[in-house]
Structure formats: structure tokens, C-alpha cells
Design a protein around this motif. Structure first.
Motif, PDB file in Angstrom:
ATOM      1  N   GLY A   5      -6.762  -0.473   6.807  1.00 26.95           N
ATOM      2  CA  GLY A   5      -6.588  -1.227   8.038  1.00 26.95           C
ATOM      3  C   GLY A   5      -7.486  -0.786   9.159  1.00 26.95           C
ATOM      4  O   GLY A   5      -7.538  -1.419  10.206  1.00 26.95           O
ATOM      5  N   GLU A   6      -8.245   0.300   8.971  1.00 27.30           N
ATOM      6  CA  GLU A   6      -9.090   0.819  10.032  1.00 27.30           C
ATOM      7  C   GLU A   6     -10.297  -0.072  10.287  1.00 27.30           C
ATOM      8  O   GLU A   6     -10.852  -0.092  11.371  1.00 27.30           O
ATOM      9  CB  GLU A   6      -9.564   2.234   9.669  1.00 27.30           C
ATOM     10  CG  GLU A   6     -10.056   3.034  10.841  1.00 27.30           C
ATOM     11  CD  GLU A   6     -10.327   4.459  10.421  1.00 27.30           C
ATOM     12  OE1 GLU A   6     -11.499   4.833  10.370  1.00 27.30           O
ATOM     13  OE2 GLU A   6      -9.360   5.171  10.138  1.00 27.30           O
ATOM     14  N   ARG A 118      -1.446  -2.215   2.844  1.00 23.94           N
ATOM     15  CA  ARG A 118      -1.451  -1.768   4.236  1.00 23.94           C
ATOM     16  C   ARG A 118      -0.050  -1.868   4.841  1.00 23.94           C
ATOM     17  O   ARG A 118       0.430  -0.925   5.477  1.00 23.94           O
ATOM     18  CB  ARG A 118      -2.464  -2.599   5.023  1.00 23.94           C
ATOM     19  CG  ARG A 118      -2.707  -2.106   6.411  1.00 23.94           C
ATOM     20  CD  ARG A 118      -3.876  -2.821   7.087  1.00 23.94           C
ATOM     21  NE  ARG A 118      -3.700  -4.258   7.155  1.00 23.94           N
ATOM     22  CZ  ARG A 118      -4.452  -5.150   6.512  1.00 23.94           C
ATOM     23  NH1 ARG A 118      -5.422  -4.748   5.732  1.00 23.94           N
ATOM     24  NH2 ARG A 118      -4.225  -6.428   6.634  1.00 23.94           N
ATOM     25  N   HIS A 119       0.623  -2.987   4.607  1.00 26.59           N
ATOM     26  CA  HIS A 119       1.942  -3.168   5.213  1.00 26.59           C
ATOM     27  C   HIS A 119       3.023  -2.323   4.547  1.00 26.59           C
ATOM     28  O   HIS A 119       3.937  -1.844   5.226  1.00 26.59           O
ATOM     29  CB  HIS A 119       2.312  -4.646   5.228  1.00 26.59           C
ATOM     30  CG  HIS A 119       1.592  -5.392   6.307  1.00 26.59           C
ATOM     31  ND1 HIS A 119       1.971  -5.347   7.621  1.00 26.59           N
ATOM     32  CD2 HIS A 119       0.477  -6.137   6.264  1.00 26.59           C
ATOM     33  CE1 HIS A 119       1.141  -6.061   8.350  1.00 26.59           C
ATOM     34  NE2 HIS A 119       0.219  -6.551   7.541  1.00 26.59           N
ATOM     35  N   SER A 121       2.468   0.619   3.271  1.00 19.65           N
ATOM     36  CA  SER A 121       2.214   1.964   3.802  1.00 19.65           C
ATOM     37  C   SER A 121       2.771   2.108   5.212  1.00 19.65           C
ATOM     38  O   SER A 121       3.378   3.128   5.544  1.00 19.65           O
ATOM     39  CB  SER A 121       0.714   2.257   3.813  1.00 19.65           C
ATOM     40  OG  SER A 121       0.211   2.275   2.517  1.00 19.65           O
ATOM     41  N   ARG A 122       2.569   1.080   6.040  1.00 19.64           N
ATOM     42  CA  ARG A 122       3.104   1.137   7.412  1.00 19.64           C
ATOM     43  C   ARG A 122       4.627   1.171   7.404  1.00 19.64           C
ATOM     44  O   ARG A 122       5.250   1.915   8.167  1.00 19.64           O
ATOM     45  CB  ARG A 122       2.598  -0.052   8.215  1.00 19.64           C
ATOM     46  CG  ARG A 122       1.149   0.113   8.632  1.00 19.64           C
ATOM     47  CD  ARG A 122       0.585  -1.054   9.388  1.00 19.64           C
ATOM     48  NE  ARG A 122       1.510  -1.691  10.291  1.00 19.64           N
ATOM     49  CZ  ARG A 122       1.289  -2.873  10.839  1.00 19.64           C
ATOM     50  NH1 ARG A 122       0.195  -3.535  10.567  1.00 19.64           N
ATOM     51  NH2 ARG A 122       2.165  -3.406  11.651  1.00 19.64           N
ATOM     52  N   TRP A 123       5.260   0.355   6.536  1.00 20.81           N
ATOM     53  CA  TRP A 123       6.722   0.329   6.452  1.00 20.81           C
ATOM     54  C   TRP A 123       7.247   1.682   5.987  1.00 20.81           C
ATOM     55  O   TRP A 123       8.214   2.206   6.548  1.00 20.81           O
ATOM     56  CB  TRP A 123       7.166  -0.784   5.513  1.00 20.81           C
ATOM     57  CG  TRP A 123       8.594  -0.669   5.092  1.00 20.81           C
ATOM     58  CD1 TRP A 123       9.073  -0.266   3.890  1.00 20.81           C
ATOM     59  CD2 TRP A 123       9.754  -0.927   5.892  1.00 20.81           C
ATOM     60  NE1 TRP A 123      10.437  -0.270   3.874  1.00 20.81           N
ATOM     61  CE2 TRP A 123      10.883  -0.672   5.100  1.00 20.81           C
ATOM     62  CE3 TRP A 123       9.944  -1.351   7.197  1.00 20.81           C
ATOM     63  CZ2 TRP A 123      12.172  -0.831   5.569  1.00 20.81           C
ATOM     64  CZ3 TRP A 123      11.241  -1.509   7.662  1.00 20.81           C
ATOM     65  CH2 TRP A 123      12.330  -1.246   6.856  1.00 20.81           C
ATOM     66  N   THR A 124       6.625   2.252   4.976  1.00 16.57           N
ATOM     67  CA  THR A 124       7.061   3.541   4.454  1.00 16.57           C
ATOM     68  C   THR A 124       6.914   4.630   5.510  1.00 16.57           C
ATOM     69  O   THR A 124       7.806   5.468   5.667  1.00 16.57           O
ATOM     70  CB  THR A 124       6.245   3.908   3.198  1.00 16.57           C
ATOM     71  OG1 THR A 124       6.352   2.839   2.263  1.00 16.57           O
ATOM     72  CG2 THR A 124       6.741   5.174   2.561  1.00 16.57           C
ATOM     73  N   ALA A 125       5.800   4.614   6.234  1.00 14.01           N
ATOM     74  CA  ALA A 125       5.595   5.603   7.293  1.00 14.01           C
ATOM     75  C   ALA A 125       6.631   5.425   8.407  1.00 14.01           C
ATOM     76  O   ALA A 125       7.177   6.411   8.919  1.00 14.01           O
ATOM     77  CB  ALA A 125       4.175   5.492   7.847  1.00 14.01           C
ATOM     78  N   TRP A 126       6.908   4.180   8.776  1.00 13.00           N
ATOM     79  CA  TRP A 126       7.889   3.935   9.836  1.00 13.00           C
ATOM     80  C   TRP A 126       9.269   4.421   9.407  1.00 13.00           C
ATOM     81  O   TRP A 126       9.968   5.082  10.173  1.00 13.00           O
ATOM     82  CB  TRP A 126       7.956   2.446  10.169  1.00 13.00           C
ATOM     83  CG  TRP A 126       8.983   2.136  11.202  1.00 13.00           C
ATOM     84  CD1 TRP A 126       8.849   2.238  12.552  1.00 13.00           C
ATOM     85  CD2 TRP A 126      10.332   1.714  10.975  1.00 13.00           C
ATOM     86  NE1 TRP A 126      10.025   1.898  13.173  1.00 13.00           N
ATOM     87  CE2 TRP A 126      10.954   1.572  12.221  1.00 13.00           C
ATOM     88  CE3 TRP A 126      11.068   1.440   9.833  1.00 13.00           C
ATOM     89  CZ2 TRP A 126      12.266   1.162  12.358  1.00 13.00           C
ATOM     90  CZ3 TRP A 126      12.380   1.037   9.964  1.00 13.00           C
ATOM     91  CH2 TRP A 126      12.976   0.899  11.219  1.00 13.00           C
ATOM     92  N   ARG A 129       9.708   8.119   9.566  1.00 11.28           N
ATOM     93  CA  ARG A 129       9.840   8.692  10.917  1.00 11.28           C
ATOM     94  C   ARG A 129      11.239   8.524  11.496  1.00 11.28           C
ATOM     95  O   ARG A 129      11.560   9.119  12.516  1.00 11.28           O
ATOM     96  CB  ARG A 129       8.828   8.041  11.861  1.00 11.28           C
ATOM     97  CG  ARG A 129       7.390   8.425  11.584  1.00 11.28           C
ATOM     98  CD  ARG A 129       6.471   7.953  12.695  1.00 11.28           C
ATOM     99  NE  ARG A 129       6.567   6.522  12.952  1.00 11.28           N
ATOM    100  CZ  ARG A 129       5.795   5.584  12.407  1.00 11.28           C
ATOM    101  NH1 ARG A 129       4.856   5.946  11.559  1.00 11.28           N
ATOM    102  NH2 ARG A 129       5.949   4.324  12.713  1.00 11.28           N
TER     103      ARG A 129
END
Length: 171
Positions: A5-6, A118-119, A121-126, A129
């Protein structure tokens, strides 16, 4: 190497500063230039560079049926995965496997697979946290949803004879 996503451009703020301005999606030429600059090859390009795929691509009479076969197999795997998403089992994994098969030949499937990665990974990271209570709540809600779908499916299709009689389901 860039993080997932960068490569996407940041959304500049509109003149009012509240809403983001629309961003044009990355074109295939920009993506190809990014891959060339990073010396990264997409899955489709790696498969196309293989010896066996080059032989198939050299003959038009084999290339079109091969692509159609990949599309058919990948589409069937994705369709099966979508049907099995609410049921216990590897529904999402099957969808991603079908996208992986499709991405070996089709650019659009490669973009969908990259978007999904990408999504997820973002969901898993969120979720990682969040506090333990939020994670447990999500786990319990997911388990309750899967149990409800399983019971509803057994109610609609009928309980098989091999299920023990003490299971509290409709017969």
C-alpha cells in the motif's frame, strides 16, 4: 522494498481541508514502472517468464484455451469459497486460493489479490492493537455467527442420520 500500500499516492486534502480529494488509480504502465524500479515481478510476470508457460504462449491455439481453463478453474474455486464463507471451514482461504490461481494469468485478479492482502493486513494489525476484551468479543461474535449459520443450514437441509440423537437440532 516498499510496504504493501505504500506505492499508493496520499490523498491530498480539498480546499476546505475536510474531505479528501479523489485520487486516480495506478495505471498498468505506472505499476509496471514500479515493478521495474523495485526489480519486483508480479506473480503473472513470473509465471509468464517460466519455460513451460512460454511454450504455451508461443502457440495461439494453446494459449487461449489455457487462459480460459485458468479462468474457469480459478472462478470455480472463488465461487466455491464465496458459498462456503459463512460455513465452518476455510471459506476465505478458498477465495484467496482462487484469486491466486486467477492472478497467474489476469491483471485484474492480481489487483484484487493485492487489495485483499493490504486490507487483511490492516485488519489484523488493527485487531492486534485492541485490548484483550475487544479481541475476545470479536472471537465470541464470530463463533456465535458460525454456530447460528451451522444450525440454520442443518435446519434447512435436514440433519443427517449420522448425527447423534442427543444433539439439540430439529429432526
Amino acid at each position: 522494498m516498499a510496504a504493501p500500500g505504500e506505492h499508493l499516492p496520499r490523498r491530498p486534502a480539498s480546499p476546505d481541508g475536510l474531505t479528501p480529494a479523489p485520487v486516480t488509480p495506478e495505471t498498468s504502465q505506472e505499476r509496471r514502472a514500479r515493478y521495474d524500479a523495485d526489480e519486483v515481478h508480479s506473480l503473472r510476470e513470473r509465471v509468464a517468464e517460466s519455460r513451460w508457460r512460454s511454450r504455451i504462449a508461443a502457440r495461439r491455439s494453446l494459449d487461449a484455451p489455457y487462459r480460459a481453463g485458468v479462468g474457469l478453474v480459478g472462478g470455480l474455486v472463488v465461487a466455491f469459497g464465496i458459498v462456503t464463507i459463512p460455513l465452518p471451514g476455510p471459506g476465505w482461504l478458498t477465495v484467496f486460493a482462487g484469486l491466486f490461481v486467477l492472478a497467474t494469468e489476469f491483471t485484474w485478479a492480481e489487483r484484487v489479490l493485492e487489495f485483499s492482502r493490504r486490507h487483511v493486513s490492516r485488519w489484523t494489525a488493527w485487531l492486534g492493537r485492541q485490548s484483550i476484551f475487544v479481541r475476545l468479543a470479536f472471537a465470541l461474535l464470530t463463533a456465535a455467527f458460525v454456530c447460528a449459520v451451522l444450525v440454520l443450514t442443518l435446519h434447512v437441509t435436514g440433519v443427517p442420520d449420522w448425527v447423534p440423537g442427543w444433539v439439540p437440532l430439529w429432526r
